[in-house]
Design a protein around this motif. Structure first.
Motif, short mmCIF file in Angstrom:
data_model
loop_
_atom_site.label_atom_id
_atom_site.label_comp_id
_atom_site.label_asym_id
_atom_site.label_seq_id
_atom_site.Cartn_x
_atom_site.Cartn_y
_atom_site.Cartn_z
N LEU A 112 0.66 -1.28 0.08
CA LEU A 112 0.20 0.06 0.01
C LEU A 112 0.72 1.24 0.22
O LEU A 112 0.57 2.36 -0.68
N LEU A 113 2.03 1.27 0.67
CA LEU A 113 2.77 2.29 0.68
C LEU A 113 3.45 2.40 -0.92
O LEU A 113 3.30 3.60 -1.20
N MET A 114 3.71 1.32 -1.36
CA MET A 114 4.34 1.58 -2.81
C MET A 114 3.18 2.03 -3.75
O MET A 114 3.43 2.86 -4.56
N LEU A 115 1.83 1.70 -3.40
CA LEU A 115 0.56 2.21 -4.07
C LEU A 115 0.47 3.70 -3.93
O LEU A 115 0.39 4.37 -5.01
N ARG A 116 0.60 4.27 -2.52
CA ARG A 116 0.48 5.54 -2.59
C ARG A 116 1.52 6.45 -3.21
O ARG A 116 1.70 7.35 -3.79
N MET A 117 3.07 5.91 -3.16
CA MET A 117 4.01 6.36 -3.79
C MET A 117 3.78 6.38 -5.41
O MET A 117 4.14 7.52 -5.75
N SER A 118 3.14 5.40 -5.80
CA SER A 118 2.76 5.41 -7.48
C SER A 118 1.90 6.59 -7.76
O SER A 118 2.01 7.16 -8.98
N LEU A 119 0.87 6.39 -6.94
CA LEU A 119 -0.29 7.51 -7.34
C LEU A 119 0.43 8.84 -7.11
O LEU A 119 0.07 9.85 -8.08
N ASN A 120 1.29 9.14 -6.10
CA ASN A 120 1.76 10.48 -5.77
C ASN A 120 2.79 10.78 -7.24
O ASN A 120 2.67 12.04 -7.62
N LEU A 121 3.59 9.80 -7.44
CA LEU A 121 4.62 10.12 -8.54
C LEU A 121 3.82 10.60 -10.02
O LEU A 121 4.17 11.36 -10.61
N VAL A 122 2.33 9.93 -10.20
CA VAL A 122 2.03 10.09 -11.42
C VAL A 122 1.41 11.60 -11.58
O VAL A 122 1.56 12.33 -12.53
N ASP A 123 1.14 12.05 -10.50
CA ASP A 123 0.63 13.38 -10.23
C ASP A 123 1.70 14.52 -9.64
O ASP A 123 1.39 15.38 -8.75
N SER A 124 2.94 14.29 -10.40
CA SER A 124 3.90 15.14 -9.84
C SER A 124 4.87 15.71 -11.10
O SER A 124 4.67 14.98 -12.28
N ARG A 125 5.77 16.42 -10.80
CA ARG A 125 6.78 16.79 -11.76
C ARG A 125 7.42 15.69 -12.46
O ARG A 125 7.48 15.58 -14.01
N VAL A 126 7.79 14.92 -11.88
CA VAL A 126 8.76 13.68 -12.35
C VAL A 126 7.53 12.77 -13.31
O VAL A 126 7.89 12.39 -14.45
N GLY A 127 6.35 12.51 -12.64
CA GLY A 127 5.53 11.60 -13.36
C GLY A 127 5.09 12.41 -14.78
O GLY A 127 4.92 11.58 -15.59
N ARG A 128 4.59 13.56 -14.60
CA ARG A 128 4.24 14.31 -16.03
C ARG A 128 5.27 14.18 -17.04
O ARG A 128 5.15 14.11 -18.07
N SER A 186 8.64 13.45 -4.89
CA SER A 186 7.40 13.25 -5.76
C SER A 186 6.73 12.18 -5.13
O SER A 186 5.49 12.05 -4.97
N PHE A 187 7.46 10.66 -4.67
CA PHE A 187 6.89 9.70 -4.48
C PHE A 187 6.17 10.16 -3.14
O PHE A 187 5.02 9.58 -2.81
N PHE A 188 6.99 10.85 -2.07
CA PHE A 188 6.42 10.96 -0.64
C PHE A 188 5.43 12.25 -0.63
O PHE A 188 4.94 12.75 0.52
N SER A 189 5.55 12.94 -1.67
CA SER A 189 4.61 14.18 -1.57
C SER A 189 5.13 15.24 -0.53
O SER A 189 4.12 15.64 0.22
N LEU A 190 6.16 15.14 -0.52
CA LEU A 190 6.73 16.12 0.74
C LEU A 190 6.25 17.75 0.54
O LEU A 190 5.87 18.08 -0.44
N ARG A 191 6.38 18.37 1.71
CA ARG A 191 5.89 19.53 1.74
C ARG A 191 6.23 20.60 0.69
O ARG A 191 5.57 21.17 -0.24
#
Ligand SMILES: Nc1ncnc2c1ncn2[C@@H]1O[C@H](COP(=O)(O)OP(=O)(O)O)[C@@H](O)[C@H]1O
Ligand SMILES: [Mg+2]
Lengths: 329, 254
Positions: free
Chosen positions: A171-187, B114-119
């Motif tokens: 679940l931690l990895m799932l959360r990390m992946s979901l975060n990544l997709v919606d980030s500078r790196v994911g885009r 990005s992974f941890f959506s830090l502040r």
């Protein structure tokens, strides 16, 4: 972010986490718990592969080898050299990362499916090494007596404790992946796949990002392999043939590449369907997977996560045109 | 003040000379047009200036940097932005997300934050969102922010590419046939937008076939034909240049 805002934003993730973590409270049967445990480790691999294939558009046909690095790394280090299991897991993951970088740097610079070719060969080599390096791997006999994971007096050898640990990590990895997709790196990963020259012109170091996500996917796979062997306590090369790499790709393609949740539904589907099919005949399993893959590729390019769009599409198809709301026509 | 110098640039594609010893200077704050028949080498030159390809011979200097020595993604960091003749929007991403990619090189967030959506990542994301939305407003696409870029009509795609490029805060902007496929009204609005961007201090180099548009907004024109520069000067002079007229008539008759 306040708690309420967080809960609203991540409702799907929180609901799924709650179901996954509460499952052992209602399931006593050890056999079913074990299927759930294998689902957790499969999900860890699938998430990395989903990021690599779905976001960055790169294909790995040798991901079984990275799972093998984690599995054998943990098995060899803990049983033969008495390394602490957590340290062994870390060392194996670093090894997987290094190997992925060595494979990725030369191949991901080139356009085309060089990574797919390189990983296919790499998977084959690792499989042969597992069989042949008997001094280290004990060859086809496999390695048994792999210890359980522990923290102090907490023993993760018991099915429920293991469930919470493995699902916690998944679940931690799932959360990390979901975060990544919606980030500078994911885009930037989606951008480099959809139009590399445009991504370059916007300053995206495309070869670096491709190697980076490949390394991440290798680490996820290695960690999954480590968790897997500490659960079943035995490992042999059979598990890591090229067939397993294909099964992994099938998992993420069936689930759907366009969305991280595809990894979740693909993993659940691939581990629960065989249980259902077993009632009829073992041989059906591969046949059904093959057919499913073809059906999904042709009729459901979005994979299983794409299913949520199907009701709307069917409604549209079976509604007479004049009954459609104006904005749809 | 010169901002970019193209010096004796040649580009060869396996026997084909796409550019032959082309030289010209781009001055800060001007709108310069690059015109010429199809196949003259205009897009090839854009690829060299934007760093995705390298000259076979010659140099392109941007301030003190020799662009031929850069890695393929580095021109953006120097302040060179571009759009593409054939749409290169990220089809399955939203219009807003397309422009957010334009903020990439101004951002810091790496894989861990990005992974941890830090502040600090969340703060940066908020700024990225705001700046990207501002860029969309400048080209008038803010109402389509949530749509998939692949669903936009052709003209809007080019505006989106302009917004995406503006989000990088370029000092030089290269526009490759931005008016292609636009009707008269849209072309007029595009001309206004280009002037507005110039007034904000961005130097512009553009390729365009619409001569009315070119003559209307450019300070200077460079004419390429078969990879060679055949004329350079203010629009009025170019319109009456015999060699230019011949190149274009020849092209029309062919
Ligand atoms: N990557 C390439 N490989 C081979 N030939 C190319 C390549 N890019 C452009 N060319 C050729 O170079 C010439 C100039 O093309 P281009 O720069 O696209 O012209 P323009 O943009 O002025 O229409 C054409 O003959 C084209 O076919
Ligand atoms: Mg062109």
């Amino acid at each position: 972010m306040g708690i309420v805002a967080y809960a609203r934003k991540h409702a799907a993730f929180l609901a799924f986490s709650a179901v996954a973590m509460c499952a052992p409270l209602f399931i006593g049967n050890k056999y079913y718990l074990s299927i759930l445990a294998f689902t957790a480790t499969r999900l860890m691999v699938a998430l990395g592969l989903n990021l690599l294939m779905g976001q960055a558009g790169q294909v790995s046909l040798g991901h079984a080898a990275f799972v093998a690095i984690g599995a054998y790394g943990s098995a060899v280090m803990t049983t033969r050299w008495s390394v602490n299991p957590w340290l062994a897991m870390l060392v194996a993951a670093l090894l997987a990362a290094g190997v992925a970088a060595i494979l990725g740097v030369p191949t991901l610079k080139l356009r085309g499916h060089y990574l797919a070719m390189a990983t296919l060969g790499f998977g084959e080599i690792v499989f042969i090494l597992l069989v042949q390096l008997k001094g280290l791997t004990l060859g086809t006999d496999g390695i048994s007596g792999i210890p359980s994971l522990t923290i102090g007096s907490l023993d993760f050898g018991r099915p429920r404790a293991y469930h919470w640990l493995a699902w916690g990590v998944a679940l931690l990895m799932l959360r990390m992946s979901l975060n990544l997709v919606d980030s500078r790196v994911g885009r930037s990963l989606r951008a480099l796949d959809r139009a590399e020259i445009a991504a370059l012109s916007l300053g995206v170091n495309t070869s670096f990002r491709k190697v980076q996500v490949f390394v991440v996917s290798a680490v996820f796979a290695s960690v999954a392999g480590s968790f897997y062997v500490h659960y079943i306590h035995y490992i042999s090369p059979d598990s890591f043939s090229v067939t397993f790499s294909v099964v992994l790709v099938t998992t993420v393609v069936l689930g759907g590449l366009g969305n991280v949740w595809g990894a979740v539904w693909g993993s659940i589907f691939m581990l629960f369907l065989p249980e259902y099919l077993k009632r009829f005949n073992q041989d059906y399993t591969n046949l059904v997977f093959g057919l499913m893959l073809i059906v999904v590729m042709i009729f459901l390019p979005g994979g299983l996560v794409g299913l949520r769009h199907v009701p709307a599409r069917l409604r549209r198809r079976f509604t007479p045109p004049d009954a459609l709301p104006a904005e749809d026509t | 003040m010169p901002i970019m110098r193209v010096e004796d640039v040649s580009k060869n594609f396996g026997g084909l000379d796409a550019l032959k010893r082309v030289s010209f200077t781009l001055y800060e704050g001007q709108v310069k047009a690059l015109i010429g028949p199809n196949g003259a080498g205009k897009t090839t030159l854009f690829n060299l200036i934007s760093g995705v390809d390298r000259p076979t011979a010659g140099h392109i200097y941007f301030r003190d940097h020799d662009l031929g020595t850069l890695r393929r993604h580095e021109a953006a960091g120097l302040g060179i932005g571009r759009t593409f003749q054939h749409s290169k929007v990220f089809d399955d991403m939203t219009v807003l997300d397309n422009v957010k990619v334009g903020r990439y090189q101004r951002g810091r967030a790496g894989i861990f934050s990005s992974f941890f959506s830090l502040r600090r990542h969340r703060n940066e994301e908020r700024q990225v969102r705001e700046t990207a939305f501002e860029a969309l407003k400048r080209v008038g696409l803010e109402a389509q922010a949530g749509e998939l870029a692949g669903n936009l009509p052709m003209g809007d795609r080019h505006l989106l590419e302009i917004a995406r490029s503006l989000a990088t805060e370029p000092t030089v902007l290269l526009l490759d046939e931005p008016a292609a496929g636009l009707n008269n009204d849209e072309t007029d609005r595009l001309a206004d937008l280009v002037r507005q961007i110039r007034d904000n201090g961005v130097t512009i180099l553009l390729v365009e076939h619409d001569m009315g548009f070119v003559m209307d907004i450019s300070d200077e024109v460079v004419v390429l034909d078969y990879g060679k520069k055949i004329a350079e000067g203010p629009p009025l002079m170019i319109q009456n240049d015999e060699e230019v007229i011949r190149a274009y008539l020849g092209d029309d008759l062919a």
